[in-house]
Design a protein around this motif. Sequence first.
Motif, PDB file in Angstrom:
ATOM      1  N   ALA A 248       3.014  -1.620  13.786  1.00  0.00           N
ATOM      2  CA  ALA A 248       2.623  -1.209  15.346  1.00  0.00           C
ATOM      3  C   ALA A 248       3.636  -1.873  16.061  1.00  0.00           C
ATOM      4  O   ALA A 248       3.965  -1.240  17.108  1.00  0.00           O
ATOM      5  N   LEU A 249       4.188  -2.981  15.824  1.00  0.00           N
ATOM      6  CA  LEU A 249       4.887  -3.666  16.853  1.00  0.00           C
ATOM      7  C   LEU A 249       6.271  -3.374  16.344  1.00  0.00           C
ATOM      8  O   LEU A 249       7.519  -3.443  17.238  1.00  0.00           O
ATOM      9  N   ASP A 250       6.768  -3.212  14.865  1.00  0.00           N
ATOM     10  CA  ASP A 250       7.895  -2.919  14.445  1.00  0.00           C
ATOM     11  C   ASP A 250       7.986  -1.977  13.102  1.00  0.00           C
ATOM     12  O   ASP A 250       7.660  -2.578  12.382  1.00  0.00           O
ATOM     13  N   GLU A 251       8.249  -0.905  13.357  1.00  0.00           N
ATOM     14  CA  GLU A 251       7.989   0.008  12.323  1.00  0.00           C
ATOM     15  C   GLU A 251       9.335   0.102  11.224  1.00  0.00           C
ATOM     16  O   GLU A 251       9.136   0.620  10.207  1.00  0.00           O
ATOM     17  N   THR A 252      10.294  -0.882  11.504  1.00  0.00           N
ATOM     18  CA  THR A 252      11.241  -1.170  10.506  1.00  0.00           C
ATOM     19  C   THR A 252      11.036  -2.441   9.762  1.00  0.00           C
ATOM     20  O   THR A 252      11.850  -2.772   8.635  1.00  0.00           O
ATOM     21  N   ASP A 253       9.921  -2.940   9.733  1.00  0.00           N
ATOM     22  CA  ASP A 253       9.556  -4.138   9.185  1.00  0.00           C
ATOM     23  C   ASP A 253       9.407  -3.821   7.873  1.00  0.00           C
ATOM     24  O   ASP A 253       8.304  -3.422   7.107  1.00  0.00           O
ATOM     25  N   GLU A 254      10.337  -4.243   6.775  1.00  0.00           N
ATOM     26  CA  GLU A 254      10.382  -3.633   5.438  1.00  0.00           C
ATOM     27  C   GLU A 254       9.348  -4.420   4.520  1.00  0.00           C
ATOM     28  O   GLU A 254       8.634  -3.857   3.681  1.00  0.00           O
ATOM     29  N   GLU A 255       8.961  -5.728   4.759  1.00  0.00           N
ATOM     30  CA  GLU A 255       7.939  -6.465   4.101  1.00  0.00           C
ATOM     31  C   GLU A 255       6.849  -5.747   4.366  1.00  0.00           C
ATOM     32  O   GLU A 255       5.912  -5.877   3.380  1.00  0.00           O
ATOM     33  N   ALA A 256       6.362  -5.650   5.582  1.00  0.00           N
ATOM     34  CA  ALA A 256       5.133  -5.225   5.786  1.00  0.00           C
ATOM     35  C   ALA A 256       4.929  -3.708   5.058  1.00  0.00           C
ATOM     36  O   ALA A 256       4.076  -3.292   4.583  1.00  0.00           O
ATOM     37  N   HIS A 257       6.010  -2.949   5.258  1.00  0.00           N
ATOM     38  CA  HIS A 257       5.791  -1.729   4.596  1.00  0.00           C
ATOM     39  C   HIS A 257       5.647  -1.886   2.833  1.00  0.00           C
ATOM     40  O   HIS A 257       4.893  -1.129   2.330  1.00  0.00           O
ATOM     41  N   ARG A 258       6.284  -2.702   2.379  1.00  0.00           N
ATOM     42  CA  ARG A 258       6.229  -2.929   0.900  1.00  0.00           C
ATOM     43  C   ARG A 258       5.006  -3.405   0.601  1.00  0.00           C
ATOM     44  O   ARG A 258       4.323  -3.075  -0.349  1.00  0.00           O
ATOM     45  N   ALA A 259       4.365  -4.426   1.687  1.00  0.00           N
ATOM     46  CA  ALA A 259       3.027  -5.154   1.186  1.00  0.00           C
ATOM     47  C   ALA A 259       1.844  -3.764   1.246  1.00  0.00           C
ATOM     48  O   ALA A 259       1.052  -3.871   0.457  1.00  0.00           O
ATOM     49  N   MET A 260       2.073  -2.727   2.261  1.00  0.00           N
ATOM     50  CA  MET A 260       1.253  -1.700   2.347  1.00  0.00           C
ATOM     51  C   MET A 260       1.268  -0.915   1.188  1.00  0.00           C
ATOM     52  O   MET A 260       0.243  -0.333   0.564  1.00  0.00           O
ATOM     53  N   MET A 261       2.570  -0.647   0.422  1.00  0.00           N
ATOM     54  CA  MET A 261       2.758   0.186  -0.526  1.00  0.00           C
ATOM     55  C   MET A 261       2.057  -0.673  -1.690  1.00  0.00           C
ATOM     56  O   MET A 261       1.279   0.194  -2.536  1.00  0.00           O
ATOM     57  N   ARG A 262       1.894  -1.899  -1.803  1.00  0.00           N
ATOM     58  CA  ARG A 262       1.334  -2.617  -2.933  1.00  0.00           C
ATOM     59  C   ARG A 262      -0.062  -2.456  -2.818  1.00  0.00           C
ATOM     60  O   ARG A 262      -0.840  -2.159  -3.927  1.00  0.00           O
ATOM     61  N   ARG A 263      -0.683  -2.545  -1.824  1.00  0.00           N
ATOM     62  CA  ARG A 263      -1.979  -2.295  -1.356  1.00  0.00           C
ATOM     63  C   ARG A 263      -2.722  -0.995  -1.723  1.00  0.00           C
ATOM     64  O   ARG A 263      -3.365  -0.837  -2.665  1.00  0.00           O
ATOM     65  N   HIS A 264      -1.796   0.083  -1.384  1.00  0.00           N
ATOM     66  CA  HIS A 264      -2.131   1.534  -1.776  1.00  0.00           C
ATOM     67  C   HIS A 264      -2.037   1.456  -3.424  1.00  0.00           C
ATOM     68  O   HIS A 264      -3.141   2.353  -3.986  1.00  0.00           O
ATOM     69  N   LEU A 265      -1.223   1.189  -3.808  1.00  0.00           N
ATOM     70  CA  LEU A 265      -1.034   1.249  -5.370  1.00  0.00           C
ATOM     71  C   LEU A 265      -2.209   0.573  -5.986  1.00  0.00           C
ATOM     72  O   LEU A 265      -3.019   0.911  -7.275  1.00  0.00           O
TER      73      LEU A 265
ATOM     74  N   LEU B 231       2.493 -15.097  13.310  1.00  0.00           N
ATOM     75  CA  LEU B 231       1.207 -15.394  13.108  1.00  0.00           C
ATOM     76  C   LEU B 231       0.728 -13.987  12.260  1.00  0.00           C
ATOM     77  O   LEU B 231      -0.188 -14.132  11.390  1.00  0.00           O
ATOM     78  N   LEU B 232       0.912 -12.943  12.710  1.00  0.00           N
ATOM     79  CA  LEU B 232       0.456 -11.698  11.978  1.00  0.00           C
ATOM     80  C   LEU B 232       0.879 -11.639  10.582  1.00  0.00           C
ATOM     81  O   LEU B 232       0.383 -11.422   9.657  1.00  0.00           O
ATOM     82  N   ARG B 233       2.318 -12.252  10.372  1.00  0.00           N
ATOM     83  CA  ARG B 233       2.836 -12.055   9.095  1.00  0.00           C
ATOM     84  C   ARG B 233       2.149 -12.977   8.179  1.00  0.00           C
ATOM     85  O   ARG B 233       1.625 -12.849   7.060  1.00  0.00           O
ATOM     86  N   ALA B 234       1.759 -14.495   8.628  1.00  0.00           N
ATOM     87  CA  ALA B 234       1.093 -15.450   7.822  1.00  0.00           C
ATOM     88  C   ALA B 234      -0.264 -14.986   7.612  1.00  0.00           C
ATOM     89  O   ALA B 234      -0.943 -15.163   6.579  1.00  0.00           O
ATOM     90  N   ALA B 235      -0.995 -14.111   8.637  1.00  0.00           N
ATOM     91  CA  ALA B 235      -2.225 -13.722   8.511  1.00  0.00           C
ATOM     92  C   ALA B 235      -2.388 -12.219   7.462  1.00  0.00           C
ATOM     93  O   ALA B 235      -3.658 -11.914   7.056  1.00  0.00           O
ATOM     94  N   GLY B 236      -1.209 -11.809   7.110  1.00  0.00           N
ATOM     95  CA  GLY B 236      -1.027 -10.731   6.138  1.00  0.00           C
ATOM     96  C   GLY B 236      -1.583  -9.297   7.037  1.00  0.00           C
ATOM     97  O   GLY B 236      -2.210  -8.430   6.456  1.00  0.00           O
ATOM     98  N   ASP B 237      -1.352  -9.220   8.498  1.00  0.00           N
ATOM     99  CA  ASP B 237      -1.813  -8.149   9.314  1.00  0.00           C
ATOM    100  C   ASP B 237      -0.630  -7.389   9.403  1.00  0.00           C
ATOM    101  O   ASP B 237      -0.198  -6.995  10.287  1.00  0.00           O
ATOM    102  N   TRP B 238      -0.524  -6.424   8.262  1.00  0.00           N
ATOM    103  CA  TRP B 238       0.607  -5.684   8.187  1.00  0.00           C
ATOM    104  C   TRP B 238       0.442  -4.494   9.175  1.00  0.00           C
ATOM    105  O   TRP B 238       1.692  -4.141   9.665  1.00  0.00           O
ATOM    106  N   THR B 239      -0.760  -4.080   9.353  1.00  0.00           N
ATOM    107  CA  THR B 239      -0.782  -2.738  10.084  1.00  0.00           C
ATOM    108  C   THR B 239      -0.375  -3.273  11.604  1.00  0.00           C
ATOM    109  O   THR B 239       0.283  -2.371  12.007  1.00  0.00           O
ATOM    110  N   ARG B 240      -0.821  -4.282  12.185  1.00  0.00           N
ATOM    111  CA  ARG B 240      -0.327  -4.686  13.673  1.00  0.00           C
ATOM    112  C   ARG B 240       1.064  -4.908  13.455  1.00  0.00           C
ATOM    113  O   ARG B 240       1.670  -4.499  14.521  1.00  0.00           O
ATOM    114  N   LEU B 241       1.802  -5.503  12.420  1.00  0.00           N
ATOM    115  CA  LEU B 241       3.041  -5.875  12.445  1.00  0.00           C
ATOM    116  C   LEU B 241       3.821  -4.520  12.500  1.00  0.00           C
ATOM    117  O   LEU B 241       4.916  -4.353  13.331  1.00  0.00           O
TER     118      LEU B 241
END
Length: 528
Positions: A119-136, A107-117
């Motif tokens: 917090a649950l799993d700091e190794t989630d590469e898709e979430a990190h990549r999405a955050m990098m794109r958001r920052h850029l 559900l978090l992934r489908a909602a794009g809630d990368w921050t909570r993802l």
Amino acid sequence: MELLWPDLPVEAAGANLRKAVHYARRHSATPTRSASKVTCWCCGRTVASTATWSGSTGAADAALASGDARACAAAAALYDGDVLPDDRYEWWAEERRSKARTRYIALLRAAGDWTRLLALDETDEEAHRAMMRRHLAAGRRREALRQFELLREALRERIGVGPDAETVALYETALAEGAEPPSAEQTVAVTLANGLVAWGRGNVEEAGRLAKRARALALDANLGHELGEASTLLALVAYAQGTWHQQFRQEFIDSVRRSANLEGAVFDAHLCFQEFYLYGPEGHEGAESFGRDLLAIATEAGSTVGRALAHLLLGEFALLSGHLDQACEHLEQSLTDAERAGCLSAQSLALERTAEANVRLGNRAVAVALLDRAVPLAHASGIRSHLVIRIHGLRVLAAGGLVEALGAVRDGERLLAEATHVCDPCSMAFRIEAARACARANELARARRHLAEAERISGLWQGGPWSAALWEVRAELRGAAGQTAQAAALYLEAAELYSTLRSRSRRPAAEPPPATARAITSPTATLS
């Protein structure tokens, strides 16, 4: 009863359970019901919390099927924590907890809630990549670079891998957008990341080329942490090419002669490979001369850390060969030098190995005290995912009785459940000793789970004492199940393998096989 009083016979455990229920009725407002041989205790808030989330699974499934981000966010908001949080480490609660958590993550992934993802799993590469794109996209280049560093650190420490090619390319894009040239750390980081990508694709030559370049850059800039990463990748390449021995020696020489306190980083990177060198299928012939060679190099260079590591290797060799007094002398010197140099990993290992020697000498109380000293050092070191679980394996071995051993098994199981990553080869001792303790307590299903993990891990690097130890534990399981004939056959199989290993190592015929063959540290051999 099996969970609470595993060491007691059924009748005694039943009496304990009836007494516990009696006091629960007297002192708790929550009701209990007993019918025949079943007792049900209504646990109030925890059960209600579980029921709330379970009742929302229809909404969660509908939201996921719709693909609507807002609906998924709304369904995720109903999640109020893990199922049965007070029983987090119990195997019987794992399936339900895992299903609920998996649905929540989806559900978090489908909602794009990368921050909570994250917090649950700091190794989630898709979430990190999405955050990098958001920052850029928001013009926050430095935050994007920092996000990549957080990912690299998490993957390295928790899983032992590097980012994938898509993430590395995004990082290179962020570097190129800057007005200033990349720093030495950033250059090494992208070189190492591309090297790991090459390794993952099976391009050993390219991985080796990039690892050597990263190592040279790290040495020039005196970057100990990055040097350790480069050494790890070089060790993988050298192991694949059959040249690890020469590779480690050359890196050791380079580090001690620079007098830049880089020896510890090199040693940490090569830890598992060094242990495999000692305990591998070819035996440990040549380890003593190798250790003395390293000691001479470190002494000539005036490297305290180098001396600590050389004495550690010599102590391990003596321990494996059954020369316990000699082992303790080397390990004591290793600990002294490691403390003087502030090398935490060497201190932890020296204490662990000295504890192992004391177990074999029958000094269990001394061994436990040494392990207590090693625990905080292992946690504070840069390779805690390797060191801590090794100590847990020895705690089971050093236990004074079955109850104490099962307590140590429970502690190790909690570590494995809680930690995102624990080095598989370094957990071999714990798996073997846990399987043995559970078999002796007649907890056969639990023992088989640990044995299955040990069998899986043994496939990483076959040969050596692992195979013999696995046959020995299989024999203990058969014996605990009352299958004495099958157990005897399996013990003979283990004895034959231990004998073969002893011949390879060229120990004198009067010496018994090592009582501890761990692991890359292998388990205890107790053959009659």
